[in-house]
Enzyme design. Sequence first.
Site, PDB file in Angstrom:
ATOM      1  N   GLU A 446     -53.062 -32.467  72.185  1.00 20.27           N
ATOM      2  CA  GLU A 446     -54.423 -32.550  72.341  1.00 20.27           C
ATOM      3  C   GLU A 446     -55.121 -31.822  71.299  1.00 20.27           C
ATOM      4  O   GLU A 446     -56.082 -30.991  71.667  1.00 20.27           O
ATOM      5  CB  GLU A 446     -54.694 -31.768  73.787  1.00 20.27           C
TER       6      GLU A 446
HETATM    7  C1  ACM Z   1     -50.358 -32.122  78.446  1.00 18.90           C
HETATM    8  O1  ACM Z   1     -50.478 -32.458  79.362  1.00 18.90           O
HETATM    9  N1  ACM Z   1     -51.447 -31.871  77.418  1.00 18.90           N
HETATM   10  C2  ACM Z   1     -49.131 -32.019  77.655  1.00 18.90           C
END
Ligand code: ACM
Length: 636
Positions: A446
């Site tokens: 992310e």
């Molecule tokens: C995640 O759920 N960002 C690994």
Amino acid sequence: MADYLLEASWSPIEGSFGRLTFTLFNLSTEPLSGFSLAYTSETRVADKHVCDGGSLKRQVAHFHEFLPPEGLSVPPGGRWRFTVEGLTRAPKHMTSGVKSAYLTLGDGRHVSVGFGDLMLEGRDGGVAPPILPPGRAEEPYSLLPWPLALGLKAGELPVVLYPAEPTRPDAVKALSLVLELYQRLYPADNVPFSLSAVEGGRAIRFVIESSIAAFAYELRFTAHEIMLSSADAAGRHYGLISLAQLLHGARADRERFKFPSFGTIADQPRYDWRGCHLDVSRQFYPVADVVRLIDILAWNKLNIFHWHLADDEAWRLEIKAYPALTEIGARRGPDEVLVPQLGDGAQTRSGHYTQQDARRIVAHAASLHIEVVPEIDIPGHSMATLFSLPELVDGQEAPDSYRSVQGYPNNALNPAVEFTYEFLGKVFDEMVTLFPGEYLHIGGDEVAHGSWLSSPLCKALMEREKLTGTAELQSYFLKRIKAMLSERGKKLVGWNEVSHGGGVDRDGTLLMAWEKPEVGIELAQQGYDVVMTPGQAYYLDMAQAEAWAEPGASWAGHAPPEHTYAYEAEGELPEVLREKMRGIQACIWTENFLSRAYFNRLVFPRLPAVAEAAWTPSARKDWDRFAAIVRMWPVL
Ligand code: ACM
């Protein structure tokens, strides 16, 4: 008792994510004026919003602070109401609302505010369905995970099991370890094992049998003795747990479960990576809780504890070279550098693990054949780190130039700041002394679109290294991290986005496919080792039913325990990629986990469901049998 109470409701609106209505009740005996109201909520207010009856003063990710209209005074018994339209997503469950709230008064004092569930306006919220049927056990044996093969005849319940004479000291020790595990998990029940022979008990004869596979065991039952054969200590340990489980079920539910008097169990795990992750950044779990969770993993024959130690909301591991990481980065509160998040109210909350704590947890896990895989989530998810060590920031980077999906501005370690690598080198140096396992998890998930593109240092790096954009910068960073881990004898574990922008050397790299299961197959095709952690089935913070009344998060959908249990994470994995698929893992993300009751409501029985899916071949899974047994299994 709180003098103030904040209630929130949500109205769906066609074409938008709906409207929140907040009502603050003044239950005190004094008029309330000259204040601000802060609350934390995963249902975030968007930059573009309309607030009626108040105004948003400040927001940092899930933290919101609102001001009443100029000059407002709420009399005793009175209320202040305001509405907000313009949210980052629509709430789906009654737990999507306020997680904590407090007032800041004119003199700077912070005062607690009570709060309740998020109410749903104008639509039927439904009723949360039962999550576990009564179950049915066709074979009367309480084993979970269910073994590979078994042919048993039920008989007399022995008083206790004890090592046959003579038994080697290492086997006696192994038996006493499982005895202690049982006593911790079921302190009010009778022990399954005794070290000395007892009349009415049954002897266990331990056999080392090199023809048996690693981690496998065989149990042979006769009326006077049980033979436990294995090639290694792990197999023996699993065999002992099976014996303790058989006895536990036969005592706990005599109608349904029996102890075998004849026959065999031949058992081995389906996957060699049978993991459970715990996020201790969003909520802190004291050592005793972590130890108990590890005990529960052991009882369910899971063998990896993935310890998510750092995220935007906190850094939880003592690093002697950088005390600020825990002095600043593990404290959240109204007057701290890190503002309240995810359940923090008027009081500062803090918590971290000393290196001594970490050693204790690793040793405890190792005694139960569980490896600890520590995670420091970089380069994204690093807000707490960047606040603790501002030298890590490119001072020329435009503020708020990108935002993470959770709403944090400029939250990624900068690949063009040389101190980033010096800092991480020292962190890794200390971590390798604490965590003897093969793997170190560095996150990699992310990183927001557009990260670093307003950093002059990154622009220069991109020019010099011919890199185009965030993903290639990330790959540049992770290649250096991979080299630093290799120098320290560690394999790199990361989330699936590690492969972006060119990724890293496949050799000695294991990636966790969380976004969707097909990603795991693609990664295996690219040459990475893979563990499947699909959010849609194995993220235990997701709600267990669609109903508004069901607690839980919703961004990855909802996962009833039966779905989690039946789920086959391999999907259409081609046979040639089979050896790349190392196993499966449950993830416990704790944004919403404000109480132990909530933890247990969401994590169980889905954690044992993942454990059975990790151990038992798909053809031998049976939901009704699982349901009959799991109700006797321990919770946190
Ligand atoms: C995640 O759920 N960002 C690994």
